[in-house]
Design a protein around this motif. Structure first.
Motif, mmCIF file in Angstrom:
data_model
loop_
_atom_site.group_PDB
_atom_site.id
_atom_site.type_symbol
_atom_site.label_atom_id
_atom_site.label_comp_id
_atom_site.label_asym_id
_atom_site.label_seq_id
_atom_site.Cartn_x
_atom_site.Cartn_y
_atom_site.Cartn_z
ATOM 1 N N GLU A 49 0.864 -1.176 0.000
ATOM 2 C CA GLU A 49 0.000 0.000 0.000
ATOM 3 C C GLU A 49 0.903 1.228 0.000
ATOM 4 O O GLU A 49 2.071 1.161 0.403
ATOM 5 C CB GLU A 49 -0.904 0.023 1.239
ATOM 6 N N PHE A 50 0.358 2.354 -0.434
ATOM 7 C CA PHE A 50 1.139 3.588 -0.499
ATOM 8 C C PHE A 50 0.301 4.699 0.128
ATOM 9 O O PHE A 50 -0.648 5.181 -0.476
ATOM 10 C CB PHE A 50 1.463 3.912 -1.951
ATOM 11 N N PHE A 51 0.646 5.057 1.370
ATOM 12 C CA PHE A 51 -0.115 6.059 2.102
ATOM 13 C C PHE A 51 0.697 7.341 2.263
ATOM 14 O O PHE A 51 1.922 7.299 2.437
ATOM 15 C CB PHE A 51 -0.496 5.563 3.500
ATOM 16 N N TYR A 52 -0.002 8.473 2.236
ATOM 17 C CA TYR A 52 0.607 9.761 2.538
ATOM 18 C C TYR A 52 0.024 10.286 3.841
ATOM 19 O O TYR A 52 -1.188 10.256 4.055
ATOM 20 C CB TYR A 52 0.379 10.757 1.395
ATOM 21 N N ILE A 53 0.926 10.752 4.714
ATOM 22 C CA ILE A 53 0.525 11.299 6.012
ATOM 23 C C ILE A 53 0.699 12.807 5.956
ATOM 24 O O ILE A 53 1.825 13.315 5.807
ATOM 25 C CB ILE A 53 1.376 10.703 7.149
ATOM 26 N N GLY A 54 -0.396 13.528 6.040
ATOM 27 C CA GLY A 54 -0.343 14.994 6.025
ATOM 28 C C GLY A 54 -0.384 15.540 7.435
ATOM 29 O O GLY A 54 -1.311 15.245 8.193
ATOM 30 N N VAL A 55 0.627 16.328 7.797
ATOM 31 C CA VAL A 55 0.706 16.942 9.127
ATOM 32 C C VAL A 55 0.554 18.452 8.971
ATOM 33 O O VAL A 55 1.358 19.094 8.296
ATOM 34 C CB VAL A 55 2.044 16.625 9.820
ATOM 35 N N GLU A 56 -0.476 18.997 9.566
ATOM 36 C CA GLU A 56 -0.653 20.454 9.578
ATOM 37 C C GLU A 56 -0.240 20.974 10.955
ATOM 38 O O GLU A 56 -0.536 20.349 11.980
ATOM 39 C CB GLU A 56 -2.104 20.823 9.310
ATOM 40 N N PHE A 57 0.454 22.108 10.964
ATOM 41 C CA PHE A 57 0.888 22.660 12.243
ATOM 42 C C PHE A 57 0.677 24.168 12.279
ATOM 43 O O PHE A 57 0.672 24.838 11.241
ATOM 44 C CB PHE A 57 2.357 22.324 12.516
ATOM 45 N N LYS A 58 0.482 24.674 13.488
ATOM 46 C CA LYS A 58 0.341 26.113 13.727
ATOM 47 C C LYS A 58 1.663 26.623 14.267
ATOM 48 O O LYS A 58 2.184 26.098 15.248
ATOM 49 C CB LYS A 58 -0.788 26.388 14.720
ATOM 50 N N LYS A 59 2.215 27.614 13.607
ATOM 51 C CA LYS A 59 3.555 28.116 13.934
ATOM 52 C C LYS A 59 3.493 29.360 14.812
ATOM 53 O O LYS A 59 2.689 30.260 14.582
ATOM 54 C CB LYS A 59 4.311 28.425 12.642
ATOM 55 N N THR A 60 4.324 29.380 15.858
ATOM 56 C CA THR A 60 4.536 30.589 16.649
ATOM 57 C C THR A 60 6.046 30.837 16.689
ATOM 58 O O THR A 60 6.827 30.065 16.139
ATOM 59 C CB THR A 60 3.995 30.427 18.088
ATOM 60 N N SER A 61 6.440 31.885 17.378
ATOM 61 C CA SER A 61 7.873 32.201 17.435
ATOM 62 C C SER A 61 8.639 31.194 18.287
ATOM 63 O O SER A 61 9.839 31.012 18.130
ATOM 64 C CB SER A 61 8.088 33.608 18.006
#
Length: 257
Positions: free
Chosen positions: A165-177
């Motif tokens: 199988e070929f899976f993609y893992i998408g990670v979204e992040f909120k950036k601060t200083s």
């Protein structure tokens, strides 16, 4: 035999990382270093859950070659993968494969197809893509569409659609200083993405591009159907590109005649 882990279970396991904070790295804003940071977080989490089946691409090759000392030639080593498609996707080139030794093992390489591999039956190739929720822009490079076309060709010729199988893992992040906080994780199946949502970017090293967090999963055919549809979609695009390039250089060729 079915793999012990599914896309849904994988996404459920990784959801525990939502809210996880990591040291912010302003200098790594969308480069490979930023991606590697989240790849390592995902890797560590999966390693904690299913230690003996989780590898990075180079680790798996080292594991296979070290545990099969009778395999010393290039063919013997790549044939440790029963699937021809996996041999193509996961193996290194002929010279480095032949040169591999206990004291000269592989190290991590940016060009490896898989960020993480779940080594079971089937094998699950995992690729991690990260993005800041505040940053808008072009979708990330996913994989060379020529590499994917060759993979599809091998799968069709060998009638092998169940080995991986070929899976993609998408990670979204909120950036601060000071820190980045993971805000969402989504796992998608490459072979469930409809053709109309894939972007073929010839200008970006012939990369397939899409946003993991936005891409649909409504392709209803089999893996064989997907491979055929992919090639049917790719070939006209390549022909059109060739025609455009030929038209572009015609004015210069005329000067040489």
């Amino acid at each position: 035999m079915k793999s012990m882990i599914t896309l849904e279970k994988l996404e459920n396991h990784l959801s525990s990382l939502i809210g996880f904070e990591v040291v912010s790295s302003e200098s790594l804003e969308a480069g490979s270093g930023q991606g590697t940071k989240y790849e390592n977080i995902i890797y560590d989490e999966l390693k904690n859950i299913i230690n003996d089946k989780i590898f990075k691409n180079y680790e798996l090759l080292n594991f296979l070659y070290e545990n099969n000392p009778a395999a010393i030639s290039y063919d013997q080593r790549i044939n440790l993968f029963q699937s021809k498609a996996l041999r193509f996707l996961l193996s290194r080139g002929k010279k480095p494969t032949e040169s591999w030794g206990i004291n000269s093992q592989f190290e991590e390489k940016q060009g490896d197809t898989a960020d993480i591999i779940y080594f079971d039956n089937p094998v699950i190739i995992l690729d991690v893509k990260s993005k800041s929720i505040e940053k808008k822009g072009q979708p990330p490079n996913i994989i060379s569409f020529y590499k994917l076309a060759e993979c599809c060709k091998i799968m069709l010729e060998s009638e092998d659609f169940d080995s991986f199988e070929f899976f993609y893992i998408g990670v979204e992040f909120k950036k601060t200083s000071i820190s980045d906080t993971i805000s969402n994780i989504r796992v998608v199946d490459l072979f469930k993405i409809p053709m109309e949502e894939l972007y073929f970017n010839f200008a970006a090293a012939t990369q397939l591009q899409f946003d993991v967090d936005k891409i649909s999963q409504n392709f209803e055919g089999t893996k064989k159907d997907w491979c055929l549809e992919f090639l049917k979609t790719l070939v006209p695009k390549v022909n059109k590109r060739i025609k455009k390039m030929e038209d572009g250089i015609k004015q210069y060729k005329d000067l040489l005649d």
